[in-house]
Design a protein around this motif. Structure first.
Motif, short mmCIF file in Angstrom:
data_model
loop_
_atom_site.label_atom_id
_atom_site.label_comp_id
_atom_site.label_asym_id
_atom_site.label_seq_id
_atom_site.Cartn_x
_atom_site.Cartn_y
_atom_site.Cartn_z
N THR A 11 0.83 -1.20 0.00
CA THR A 11 0.00 0.00 0.00
C THR A 11 0.87 1.26 0.00
N ASP A 12 0.32 2.31 -0.58
CA ASP A 12 0.87 3.66 -0.56
C ASP A 12 2.01 3.85 -1.56
N ARG A 13 3.13 3.15 -1.38
CA ARG A 13 4.27 3.30 -2.29
C ARG A 13 4.68 1.94 -2.82
N ASP A 14 5.16 1.90 -4.06
CA ASP A 14 5.62 0.65 -4.64
C ASP A 14 6.77 0.10 -3.79
N GLN A 15 6.56 -1.07 -3.19
CA GLN A 15 7.56 -1.65 -2.30
C GLN A 15 8.17 -2.93 -2.89
N GLU A 16 8.10 -3.07 -4.20
CA GLU A 16 8.63 -4.26 -4.86
C GLU A 16 10.10 -4.48 -4.54
N TYR A 17 10.84 -3.38 -4.39
CA TYR A 17 12.29 -3.48 -4.15
C TYR A 17 12.62 -4.14 -2.82
N LEU A 18 11.65 -4.19 -1.91
CA LEU A 18 11.90 -4.80 -0.60
C LEU A 18 11.87 -6.33 -0.66
N ALA A 19 11.17 -6.88 -1.65
CA ALA A 19 11.08 -8.34 -1.77
C ALA A 19 10.78 -8.69 -3.22
N PRO A 20 11.75 -8.51 -4.10
CA PRO A 20 11.53 -8.79 -5.52
C PRO A 20 11.02 -10.20 -5.74
N GLY A 21 9.98 -10.32 -6.55
CA GLY A 21 9.40 -11.61 -6.85
C GLY A 21 8.27 -12.02 -5.91
N PHE A 22 8.11 -11.29 -4.80
CA PHE A 22 7.07 -11.63 -3.83
C PHE A 22 6.02 -10.54 -3.68
N TYR A 74 1.56 -1.83 -12.09
CA TYR A 74 1.77 -2.87 -13.10
C TYR A 74 2.90 -2.39 -13.99
N ASN A 75 4.02 -3.11 -13.98
CA ASN A 75 5.16 -2.73 -14.79
C ASN A 75 6.00 -3.96 -15.09
N GLU A 76 7.18 -3.74 -15.64
CA GLU A 76 8.01 -4.86 -16.04
C GLU A 76 8.47 -5.71 -14.86
N LYS A 77 8.44 -5.16 -13.65
CA LYS A 77 8.92 -5.90 -12.49
C LYS A 77 7.90 -6.90 -11.95
N ASN A 78 6.61 -6.67 -12.21
CA ASN A 78 5.62 -7.63 -11.72
C ASN A 78 4.79 -8.25 -12.84
N SER A 79 5.16 -7.98 -14.08
CA SER A 79 4.39 -8.52 -15.20
C SER A 79 4.49 -10.04 -15.30
N ALA A 80 5.51 -10.63 -14.68
CA ALA A 80 5.61 -12.09 -14.66
C ALA A 80 4.59 -12.69 -13.69
N LEU A 81 4.12 -11.88 -12.74
CA LEU A 81 3.14 -12.35 -11.76
C LEU A 81 1.71 -12.00 -12.17
N ILE A 82 1.56 -10.90 -12.90
CA ILE A 82 0.25 -10.45 -13.37
C ILE A 82 0.23 -10.57 -14.89
N SER A 83 -0.53 -11.51 -15.41
CA SER A 83 -0.55 -11.73 -16.86
C SER A 83 -1.18 -10.54 -17.57
#
Length: 348
Positions: A256-267, A311-320
């Motif tokens: 929530t709030d800010r993209d936190q993908e960098y904290l746990a890439p792939g999860f 939705y971007n290139e970092k999570n597109s493998a998880l979201i078709s």
């Protein structure tokens, strides 16, 4: 005398956590021309460094300094946020500060009272929550986001991606605003997947619930253990524990709030973003250009993507691409009025 000493000690304590322009110094300048505006910001529980909406608010001031040459000060209440009123007052009495911003719904009552006491100052509150029947002071602007609509989209993503048909939700402080996250999420899940089960839990009942990563981790591990393969967290700094639990369990988390993908890439499946930084910048600019609108709540919603999902290139493998296309259609249907969500609705 003892009472006076207590007050002075409290003020000095807050001052020790209060910095100018973020690092205790004025921005370097080749001239002595004063900044066009000085803003005083008071963080919510969790403070600067929460990697969530407190940090986003701070970034908004950094953007305003870079783009518009403002100056700013900030203060951090204690872990419980019990000295929030004193921190607001510290900013309000400062003759240099023209705009005072409180970050978080817990400021709502205190900042409204402060605005009435200091009618010549301008005030703004992120996630402002107006009590029924209460008139917003003319020098106070509430800053609200379409959390329910954004959470609906987050729920749709979870409902479309889940493999176990069980998903979770973890909120920070149980309150009207966070319950909108929960209800919107559940509605989104069931809109696209009526058979799915949503497990919900909260960190606590006070402001400190937004600053307890250990409890967030504990609740998340429990939900993952009960079969949830995706957990949506709306818990401030406590959400860091939920992210850690996702990594440990090999499951997914929606932040929530800010993209936190960098904290746990792939999860990190996605994030329901609230562009608090852009909203703070917009609020500062409204003061600078004379369009500041007090006495009302300013909504920052889906239309301009102040409220959105990642939705971007970092999570597109998880979201078709098919899931993304479906969620974008849901977003369009909400904006067109085909799907109507009551932003005031909370779960019973």
């Amino acid at each position: 005398m003892k009472y006076l000493f207590t007050i002075l000690f409290s003020i000095l304590t807050i001052l020790s956590g209060c910095s100018r322009s973020g690092d205790g110094e004025r921005p370097s300048s080749s001239s002595d021309t004063p900044a066009p505006l000085t803003v005083g910001l008071v963080f919510d529980a969790g403070g600067r460094g929460d990697r969530s909406f407190n940090d986003s608010a701070y970034n908004g001031l950094e953007m305003a300094r870079s783009r518009r040459g403002i100056d700013f000060m900030f203060a951090e209440p204690d872990g419980q946020g019990s000295d929030r009123e004193a921190a607001l007052r510290l900013m309000a009495v400062n003759p240099d500060v023209q705009l005072v911003i409180g970050v978080g719904l817990l400021f709502s009552e205190d900042i409204a009272d402060m605005a009435k006491e200091f009618p010549d100052k301008k005030f703004a509150c992120v996630d402002y929550l107006r009590s029924p029947g209460v008139t917003i002071p003319s020098n106070l602007a509430g800053m609200v986001f379409e959390e329910k609509k954004g959470s609906f989209l987050a729920g749709a993503i979870a409902g479309l991606v889940t493999k176990t048909n069980t998903v979770g939700f973890i909120g920070g402080m149980e309150s009207g605003v966070i319950r909108k996250f929960q209800s919107g999420y559940a509605e989104g899940v069931h809109f696209v997947n009526p058979e799915a089960t949503v497990i919900s839990g909260y960190i606590g009942m006070s402001g400190s619930a937004f600053a307890n990563p250990a409890k967030g981790r504990e609740l998340a591990l429990g939900q993952y253990g009960r079969g949830a393969d995706i957990v949506y967290q709306a818990a401030g700094a406590s959400g860091l524990g939920v992210i850690e639990a996702a990594r440990e369990s090999g499951k997914l988390v929606i932040c929530t709030d800010r993209d936190q993908e960098y904290l746990a890439p792939g999860f990190v499946l996605s994030t329901m973003t609230k562009a608090v930084d852009r909203a703070v910048l917009a609020m500062v600019e409204s003061v600078l250009d004379g369009s500041f609108a007090g006495g009302t709540a300013v909504s920052y919603g889906l239309a301009d993507r102040y409220t959105d999902y990642v939705y971007n290139e970092k999570n597109s493998a998880l979201i078709s691409s098919a899931v993304h296309k479906r969620v974008e259609q849901l977003r369009a249907d909400i904006l067109s009025g085909k799907i109507v969500l009551d932003e005031t609705t909370s779960l019973d």
